[in-house]
Motif scaffolding. Structure first.
Motif, PDB file in Angstrom:
ATOM      1  N   LEU A 144       0.817  -1.219   0.000  1.00 40.23           N
ATOM      2  CA  LEU A 144       0.000   0.000   0.000  1.00 40.23           C
ATOM      3  C   LEU A 144       0.849   1.267   0.000  1.00 40.23           C
ATOM      4  N   GLY A 145       2.137   1.095   0.045  1.00 41.92           N
ATOM      5  CA  GLY A 145       3.046   2.229  -0.053  1.00 41.92           C
ATOM      6  C   GLY A 145       3.119   3.104   1.184  1.00 41.92           C
ATOM      7  N   CYS A 146       2.715   2.587   2.325  1.00 40.79           N
ATOM      8  CA  CYS A 146       2.811   3.385   3.558  1.00 40.79           C
ATOM      9  C   CYS A 146       4.263   3.399   4.039  1.00 40.79           C
ATOM     10  N   GLY A 147       4.631   4.460   4.714  1.00 39.62           N
ATOM     11  CA  GLY A 147       5.944   4.516   5.345  1.00 39.62           C
ATOM     12  C   GLY A 147       5.956   3.605   6.565  1.00 39.62           C
ATOM     13  N   PRO A 148       7.155   3.255   7.045  1.00 39.58           N
ATOM     14  CA  PRO A 148       7.223   2.318   8.186  1.00 39.58           C
ATOM     15  C   PRO A 148       6.450   2.799   9.411  1.00 39.58           C
ATOM     16  N   LEU A 149       6.554   4.103   9.707  1.00 42.31           N
ATOM     17  CA  LEU A 149       5.904   4.597  10.926  1.00 42.31           C
ATOM     18  C   LEU A 149       4.382   4.523  10.810  1.00 42.31           C
ATOM     19  N   SER A 150       3.846   5.010   9.660  1.00 42.93           N
ATOM     20  CA  SER A 150       2.380   4.965   9.520  1.00 42.93           C
ATOM     21  C   SER A 150       1.904   3.512   9.418  1.00 42.93           C
ATOM     22  N   ALA A 151       2.709   2.659   8.762  1.00 43.11           N
ATOM     23  CA  ALA A 151       2.324   1.238   8.678  1.00 43.11           C
ATOM     24  C   ALA A 151       2.282   0.615  10.071  1.00 43.11           C
ATOM     25  N   ALA A 152       3.244   0.994  10.914  1.00 42.65           N
ATOM     26  CA  ALA A 152       3.275   0.447  12.277  1.00 42.65           C
ATOM     27  C   ALA A 152       2.040   0.899  13.066  1.00 42.65           C
ATOM     28  N   CYS A 153       1.670   2.189  12.914  1.00 40.26           N
ATOM     29  CA  CYS A 153       0.484   2.700  13.634  1.00 40.26           C
ATOM     30  C   CYS A 153      -0.779   1.989  13.157  1.00 40.26           C
ATOM     31  N   ILE A 154      -0.896   1.826  11.827  1.00 40.30           N
ATOM     32  CA  ILE A 154      -2.075   1.132  11.274  1.00 40.30           C
ATOM     33  C   ILE A 154      -2.115  -0.309  11.797  1.00 40.30           C
ATOM     34  N   ALA A 155      -0.936  -0.939  11.860  1.00 42.81           N
ATOM     35  CA  ALA A 155      -0.867  -2.343  12.288  1.00 42.81           C
ATOM     36  C   ALA A 155      -1.332  -2.505  13.732  1.00 42.81           C
ATOM     37  N   ALA A 200      -5.054 -15.976   0.008  1.00 41.84           N
ATOM     38  CA  ALA A 200      -3.943 -15.775  -0.946  1.00 41.84           C
ATOM     39  C   ALA A 200      -3.337 -14.380  -0.799  1.00 41.84           C
ATOM     40  N   PHE A 201      -4.191 -13.384  -0.508  1.00 46.67           N
ATOM     41  CA  PHE A 201      -3.722 -12.003  -0.366  1.00 46.67           C
ATOM     42  C   PHE A 201      -2.670 -11.884   0.741  1.00 46.67           C
ATOM     43  N   LEU A 202      -2.790 -12.768   1.741  1.00 51.43           N
ATOM     44  CA  LEU A 202      -1.844 -12.734   2.859  1.00 51.43           C
ATOM     45  C   LEU A 202      -0.612 -13.602   2.588  1.00 51.43           C
ATOM     46  N   GLY A 203      -0.518 -14.113   1.374  1.00 49.93           N
ATOM     47  CA  GLY A 203       0.667 -14.898   1.015  1.00 49.93           C
ATOM     48  C   GLY A 203       0.531 -16.387   1.272  1.00 49.93           C
ATOM     49  N   GLY A 204      -0.573 -16.801   1.899  1.00 50.91           N
ATOM     50  CA  GLY A 204      -0.776 -18.226   2.179  1.00 50.91           C
ATOM     51  C   GLY A 204       0.381 -18.796   2.978  1.00 50.91           C
ATOM     52  N   THR A 205       0.738 -20.052   2.691  1.00 52.06           N
ATOM     53  CA  THR A 205       1.822 -20.684   3.450  1.00 52.06           C
ATOM     54  C   THR A 205       3.190 -20.113   3.062  1.00 52.06           C
ATOM     55  N   LEU A 206       3.244 -19.432   1.909  1.00 51.48           N
ATOM     56  CA  LEU A 206       4.531 -18.852   1.487  1.00 51.48           C
ATOM     57  C   LEU A 206       4.876 -17.591   2.272  1.00 51.48           C
ATOM     58  N   GLY A 207       3.867 -16.953   2.834  1.00 56.46           N
ATOM     59  CA  GLY A 207       4.113 -15.763   3.638  1.00 56.46           C
ATOM     60  C   GLY A 207       4.416 -14.523   2.807  1.00 56.46           C
ATOM     61  N   ILE A 208       4.932 -13.502   3.466  1.00 54.86           N
ATOM     62  CA  ILE A 208       5.248 -12.221   2.806  1.00 54.86           C
ATOM     63  C   ILE A 208       6.724 -11.904   3.075  1.00 54.86           C
ATOM     64  N   SER A 209       7.438 -11.550   2.011  1.00 51.46           N
ATOM     65  CA  SER A 209       8.861 -11.241   2.204  1.00 51.46           C
ATOM     66  C   SER A 209       9.136  -9.783   1.808  1.00 51.46           C
ATOM     67  N   GLY A 210      10.349  -9.358   2.034  1.00 52.41           N
ATOM     68  CA  GLY A 210      10.767  -8.000   1.669  1.00 52.41           C
ATOM     69  C   GLY A 210      10.128  -6.917   2.521  1.00 52.41           C
ATOM     70  N   ILE A 211       9.854  -7.235   3.782  1.00 53.88           N
ATOM     71  CA  ILE A 211       9.206  -6.245   4.661  1.00 53.88           C
ATOM     72  C   ILE A 211      10.280  -5.244   5.137  1.00 53.88           C
ATOM     73  N   PRO A 212      10.017  -3.945   4.976  1.00 53.74           N
ATOM     74  CA  PRO A 212      11.046  -2.981   5.385  1.00 53.74           C
ATOM     75  C   PRO A 212      11.158  -2.872   6.910  1.00 53.74           C
ATOM     76  N   SER A 213      12.332  -2.448   7.353  1.00 50.75           N
ATOM     77  CA  SER A 213      12.546  -2.273   8.791  1.00 50.75           C
ATOM     78  C   SER A 213      11.808  -1.023   9.269  1.00 50.75           C
ATOM     79  N   VAL A 214      11.383  -1.061  10.508  1.00 51.30           N
ATOM     80  CA  VAL A 214      10.646   0.080  11.056  1.00 51.30           C
ATOM     81  C   VAL A 214      11.597   1.245  11.362  1.00 51.30           C
TER      82      VAL A 214
END
Lengths: 283, 277
Positions: free
Chosen positions: B53-64, B106-120
């Motif tokens: 969704l193109g959020c920055g790490p800080l806003s993504a963390a708050c949303i999470a 599937a949107f959540l990556g299923g058993t393969l998961g999600i990679s390339g997550i940026p550091s906060v």
């Protein structure tokens, strides 16, 4: 036979066979829960250990003797767990949360020990795959065995309870242990019997499962979930209701495969359980 | 990253999860297996918000964290009606539901998961945020709300006789514990940059519970001590001749054994205000 009907019939057969397995697990789980008020999550680990014992024993001793060895091993392990872990907690009047924590810790210890011992390799007894029927609808020998053994075990346990008043005593201890004690019922003996019987049943269930399915150290958790749901949904009803609910769970789970929602069955059952616990238990 | 830094980040993850457990189980007496589910909700939300969704790490963390709190509050509508075994089973059910969703959508990556997550934002940010969260936790547990929660733990019926809604207290405790678990989930996703359903297993829940029980229910210093002990002891395995493939199993066996010993022999923990009853 129309193809759609044949598929539905096959799924029904698969569901009844799986439901019978769940029913035996649920029966054992219910006996322990009613007698001791312990939600024995470690029951899943006993299932996995029983499966491995059965596979190893069946390779050397034959299927029948292996079944006996599995029952003895499960019963012994269950009684050891009760005497070493849960009985001392009962004496200290630990709450059900404390017992559940102890059961979770025991589950983790046993499953990880089993993983190390077996290098996490899934195994199966590779019993000869006899298949009855023709066309699309088939009944494997192990499915038939599963249903027959479950009915025999259920009938045996029910008769045993009716002849010995053990079920009445278990219910009395569940409802009010102090009053039961004052009436001359020995709660410790009742708990011992319940653990022995409950763990013997998990031995039977694990042996049947290992007949033609692969078993791995973490398998127990997925099998114990439907049993927990059946026992808690049945609330204070009798053992027949628990058995029927478990078979119904097996059938609906199997039919869910038809609707392509098979991967969601655990979530659906638990969703229903949570809703019923919160809103509709009295009904 | 150096060894100390990696250990420190892992310590922060476990400490924050354990603080959530302590709020709920230590003060409220509510045994929850769903905290790892809220950790997963936050981690997945952070991963999706930051990578898709193109959020920055800080806003993504708050949303999470907000997502974890909202999900927990929704679940509280059901589970706060329950107590004892039924509450614990309902939280197990919530864990199973969230875990199934992570595996099957599937949107959540299923058993393969999600990679390339940026550091906060680096280890220093994680340490500072954890320290701030600890201060907030200490403040929360000095308020009258915390004393009401203890009253619910002791006798929830009496609390409702006094005109205070025990359900609201339970629901708020669930939401607050989910916020700490959610922050822990964000740190998990941000520090390892890859998550899958296996990252959030029941073993993680068990570890959080073990930390609180070893340290003692209702105690901040106990939780810190418990986290140091439970993370420190298995580190010894690195220096002795244990096969690498068995290290995770032995670590979980140690956690289980320690939990069992404390429940059975020292229900007060090391520095606890309350005991596992």
């Amino acid at each position: 036979m129309p193809a759609q009907f044949a598929v539905a019939l096959q799924l029904l057969i698969n569901g009844v066979a799986a439901g019978c397995l769940y029913a035996m697990m649920a029966l054992g789980f219910a006996i322990i829960y009613r007698a001791t008020k312990i939600l024995l999550i470690s029951y899943g680990a006993l299932f996995a250990i029983g499966g491995y014992v059965y596979v190893v024993a069946s390779l050397r001793l034959g299927l029948g003797i292996a079944l006996g060895a599995t029952i003895i091993a499960s019963t012994t392990l269950g009684l050891v767990l009760f005497r070493i872990i849960h009985r001392p907690l009962q004496v200290r009047r630990t709450s059900s949360a404390g017992h559940m924590l102890a059961a979770l810790a025991t589950y983790s210890i046993l499953v990880n020990l089993l993983s190390i011992a077996t290098k996490s390799r899934p195994v199966t007894s590779a019993a000869r795959a006899l298949v009855f029927g023709h066309g699309i609808v088939r009944l494997t020998a192990t499915q038939g065995t599963s249903v027959i053994i479950s009915i025999v075990a259920f009938t045996f346990v029910n008769r045993f309870f009716r002849r010995t008043d053990l079920w009445l005593e278990i219910r009395a201890v569940h409802d009010d242990p102090e009053l039961a004690g004052a009436s001359g019922i020995d709660a410790l003996s009742i708990s011992n019997y319940a653990f022995a019987l409950g763990c013997a049943l998990v031995g039977v269930a694990s042996a049947i499962f290992a007949l033609d399915s692969q078993i791995d150290p973490n398998q127990g958790f997925t099998v114990v979930l439907p049993a927990i749901v059946a026992v808690l949904l049945a609330a204070k009803r009798d053992l027949e209701s628990i058995g029927l609910l478990a078979v119904a769970i097996g059938i609906v789970s199997s039919l869910a495969e038809w609707l392509n929602v098979g991967a969601w069955t655990s979530a659906l059952w638990f969703g229903a359980l949570v809703a019923i616990l919160a809103f509709g238990r009295r009904s | 990253m150096g060894y100390i830094s990696v250990f420190g980040v892992y310590f922060c993850q476990v400490l924050l999860l354990a603080l959530g457990v302590n709020s709920l189980f230590g003060f409220g007496g509510l045994l929850s297996l769903a905290l790892v589910a809220w950790q997963a909700v936050a981690a997945y939300t952070y991963a999706i918000a930051s990578t898709r969704l193109g959020c920055g790490p800080l806003s993504a963390a708050c949303i999470a964290i907000a997502a974890a709190v909202m999900a927990a509050t929704l679940s509280a509508l059901v589970s706060c009606r329950l107590s004892d075994d039924d509450f614990a089973v309902s939280t197990l059910g919530i864990y199973v539901i969230v875990s199934s969703a992570c595996r099957n959508i599937a949107f959540l990556g299923g058993t393969l998961g999600i990679s390339g997550i940026p550091s906060v934002g680096g280890d220093a940010v994680i340490f500072i945020v954890t320290a701030v969260a600890c201060v907030i936790w200490l403040y929360i547990h000095q308020t009258p709300w915390s004393r009401w929660l203890i009253a619910v733990r002791d006798d929830e019926r009496r609390v409702s006789f006094l005109g205070v809604s025990d359900r609201s207290l339970k629901a708020s405790a669930i939401a607050i514990s989910a916020a700490f678990a959610g922050l822990s989930g964000v740190i998990v996703a941000s520090s390892v940059s890859y998550i899958d359903p296996g990252t959030f297993s029941l073993a993680v829940s068990l570890e959080g519970l073990a930390v609180v029980i070893v340290g003692g229910l209702g105690s901040f210093s106990g939780t810190v001590a418990g986290a140091l002990i439970l993370l420190g002891v298995p580190e010894v395995l690195r220096w002795i001749n244990v096969p690498v493939e068995s290290q995770a199993n032995i670590r979980q066996i140690l956690v289980g054994l320690v939990l069992l010993m404390f429940v059975a022999l020292r229900p007060n923990g090391l520095l606890g205000r309350f005991r596992v009853e």
